[in-house]
Scaffold this motif. Structure first.
Motif, PDB file in Angstrom:
ATOM      1  N   ASN A 195       0.816  -1.219   0.000  1.00 49.95           N
ATOM      2  CA  ASN A 195       0.000   0.000   0.000  1.00 49.95           C
ATOM      3  C   ASN A 195       0.845   1.263   0.000  1.00 49.95           C
ATOM      4  OD1 ASN A 195       0.997   0.066   2.617  1.00 49.95           O
ATOM      5  ND2 ASN A 195      -0.921   0.800   3.500  1.00 49.95           N
ATOM      6  N   SER A 317      -0.204   0.129 -15.486  1.00 51.50           N
ATOM      7  CA  SER A 317      -0.941   1.151 -14.762  1.00 51.50           C
ATOM      8  C   SER A 317      -0.143   2.438 -14.778  1.00 51.50           C
ATOM      9  CB  SER A 317      -1.201   0.717 -13.320  1.00 51.50           C
ATOM     10  OG  SER A 317      -1.895   1.709 -12.603  1.00 51.50           O
ATOM     11  N   SER A 319       0.047   4.483 -12.182  1.00 47.19           N
ATOM     12  CA  SER A 319       0.617   4.721 -10.858  1.00 47.19           C
ATOM     13  C   SER A 319       0.603   3.421 -10.063  1.00 47.19           C
ATOM     14  CB  SER A 319      -0.160   5.816 -10.113  1.00 47.19           C
ATOM     15  OG  SER A 319      -1.507   5.431  -9.921  1.00 47.19           O
ATOM     16  N   PHE A 321       0.177   3.249  -6.311  1.00 48.04           N
ATOM     17  CA  PHE A 321      -0.577   3.215  -5.069  1.00 48.04           C
ATOM     18  C   PHE A 321      -1.921   3.897  -5.242  1.00 48.04           C
ATOM     19  CE2 PHE A 321       3.994   3.675  -3.868  1.00 48.04           C
ATOM     20  CZ  PHE A 321       4.191   2.334  -3.620  1.00 48.04           C
ATOM     21  N   PRO A 322      -2.973   3.434  -4.565  1.00 47.97           N
ATOM     22  CA  PRO A 322      -2.982   2.558  -3.397  1.00 47.97           C
ATOM     23  C   PRO A 322      -2.864   1.071  -3.694  1.00 47.97           C
ATOM     24  CG  PRO A 322      -5.201   3.233  -3.896  1.00 47.97           C
ATOM     25  CD  PRO A 322      -4.318   3.990  -4.836  1.00 47.97           C
ATOM     26  N   GLY A 323      -3.021   0.627  -4.928  1.00 45.89           N
ATOM     27  CA  GLY A 323      -2.854  -0.785  -5.238  1.00 45.89           C
ATOM     28  C   GLY A 323      -4.148  -1.569  -5.177  1.00 45.89           C
ATOM     29  N   THR A 334       0.799  -3.694  -6.306  1.00 47.24           N
ATOM     30  CA  THR A 334       1.071  -2.261  -6.201  1.00 47.24           C
ATOM     31  C   THR A 334       0.796  -1.592  -7.539  1.00 47.24           C
ATOM     32  OG1 THR A 334       3.390  -2.791  -6.570  1.00 47.24           O
ATOM     33  CG2 THR A 334       2.699  -2.426  -4.306  1.00 47.24           C
ATOM     34  N   THR A 336      -2.374   0.769  -9.309  1.00 41.03           N
ATOM     35  CA  THR A 336      -3.651   1.430  -9.115  1.00 41.03           C
ATOM     36  C   THR A 336      -4.664   0.920 -10.144  1.00 41.03           C
ATOM     37  OG1 THR A 336      -2.566   3.400  -8.261  1.00 41.03           O
ATOM     38  CG2 THR A 336      -4.806   3.666  -9.087  1.00 41.03           C
ATOM     39  N   ASP A 338      -6.697   1.776 -12.528  1.00 40.23           N
ATOM     40  CA  ASP A 338      -7.110   2.834 -13.444  1.00 40.23           C
ATOM     41  C   ASP A 338      -7.575   2.205 -14.751  1.00 40.23           C
ATOM     42  OD1 ASP A 338      -4.745   2.039 -14.664  1.00 40.23           O
ATOM     43  OD2 ASP A 338      -3.636   3.843 -14.101  1.00 40.23           O
TER      44      ASP A 338
END
Length: 412
Positions: A195, A317, A319, A321-323, A334, A336, A338
């Motif tokens: 996280n 992805s 990014s 985090f938050p995962g 890990t 995100t 999206d």
């Protein structure tokens, strides 16, 4: 790092011939032994084999699993940065460093090396061996950067053991404190929870702290009584937990700390005498440069040596985090959730993405490919995407293992 009198186990080391690096595979766990200079591979059954020995190494202290599947080792005695290739010679990347302690690989493939020097806290080493100072003494109030790691947002996290602090460093070298002072006493290494929180071990409290990513507040995650020794290295194990190398008067061992903080000994005793850092060879590896336009196609390598004909999926992805939390499991990917992740997980998008979901071959390997040759050159310049995935593994929690060492695709 504790430098005491080391008693070599002569009867054991007589059997360990000085050899060059033996074959490395994805997920291999490796440790540095400083007092009697060896780099060891630690097998899942607790057995140990030699990856490097004198005269190839003189004082291995820091190690990382590089993004091309090799190992990179800091040698504090010869002041070199060394590469152990998966199936070839042991070579020198850079020399004349000032007591290199720990090493990390940046998104562009260069290395950040913590050093003991009056002119630098951290050096940047290009892949061609060129060395330039990255962080100067006194930056942000830091006294010594013992360990540095790449954070999920492209910044860096450094442990200052002499200053009792953990710091965040941006790519331009701006330093801000994450947490300084009590209860930290000698923070010497860090790794990421799924996280984004930080697992930081302390060489005086001999415990592992969990530092909240948002607040910087540390809480005890694993006490010394549970850990059972002096921690000297930590690396993610791909199951929400970590491998930790231990040394000291209580003995030398490599332990696994699972997502619930339970500690299990993986290997201990001879031939270990003075363990330092530990690392894993990445499951997913590949080139350092990505681009768009003609000639931009790149192939990665996925390596699960113990899992032939295994179903896997890799996702992209924007990014980390938050995962994504795994159902009924304490772990998380890990990555995100999206639009890009939802489009790429459990699927292929030929001809742009091929073999991003499929089965490994009989050798446990697969070769995901990304081809952006149809896009205008330079379209994604400056953008970084992240790749991680899952593979079926009946013995793992929830029946899957995470493809760790998140691979970053940095576009030029």
């Amino acid at each position: 790092m504790k430098h005491g009198l080391v008693r070599a186990v002569l009867s054991t080391f007589a059997l360990l011939a000085p050899v060059k690096a033996q074959y490395l595979r994805g997920g291999d766990l490796v440790v540095c032994n400083l007092g009697s200079p060896y780099v060891f591979k630690v097998w899942s059954n607790g057995s140990v084999s030699v990856l490097a020995a004198p005269p190839y190494v003189a004082g291995p202290s820091g190690v990382l699993g590089d993004r091309d599947g090799s190992l990179v080792v800091c040698d504090t005695q010869s002041n070199r940065l060394i590469r152990l290739s998966p199936a070839g010679p042991i070579t020198t990347i850079a020399q004349n460093l000032s007591v290199p302690l720990r090493v990390m690989v940046d998104r562009d493939g260069s290395y950040l090396v913590t050093v003991v020097s009056s002119t630098s806290l951290i050096d940047r080493v290009a892949r061609d061996g060129t060395v330039t100072p990255f962080l100067l003494p006194g930056a942000g109030g830091m006294r010594r950067a013992f360990h540095v790691m790449l954070d999920g947002d492209g910044r860096y996290v450094a442990c200052d053991d002499l200053g009792n602090g953990v710091y965040r460093i941006d790519p331009a070298g701006l330093v801000t404190a994450i947490h300084v002072g009590a209860p930290l006493r000698l923070p010497q290494g860090a790794a990421l929870f799924p996280n984004g929180d930080y697992a930081v071990f302390d060489g005086l409290t001999d415990s592992i702290w969990r530092i909240d990513r948002a607040t910087g507040v540390p809480t005890t995650w694993v006490s010394n009584a549970a850990l059972g020794g002096n921690p000297c290295g930590i690396t993610s194990s791909g199951d929400g937990g970590f491998y930790v190398s231990l040394s000291g008067s209580t003995g030398n061992a490599v332990v696994h700390v699972d997502a619930s903080a339970a500690v299990t000994v993986v290997a201990s005793g001879a031939p270990f005498t003075n363990l330092e850092d530990c690392a894993m060879v990445p499951y997913l590896s590949g080139p350092n440069d990505f681009a768009t336009g003609p000639g931009s196609a790149r192939t990665l390598s996925l390596d699960f040596p113990t899992r032939p004909a295994t179903l896997y999926t890799i996702a992209l992805s924007g990014s980390l985090f938050p995962g994504l939390t795994l159902p009924g499991d304490a772990r998380a990917m890990t990555l995100t959730v999206d639009g890009l992740m939802l489009a790429t997980i459990a699927s292929n998008l030929a001809p742009v993405l091929t073999a991003w979901t499929g089965f490994t071959g009989n050798d446990g390997r697969a070769y995901p490919r990304i081809d952006l040759s149809s896009l205008p050159a330079g379209l994604l310049a400056g953008l970084t995407l992240h790749a991680q995935g899952l593979a079926l593994h009946p013995a793992a929690p929830s029946g899957v293992v995470t493809i760790t060492n998140t691979f970053s695709l940095s576009f030029r």
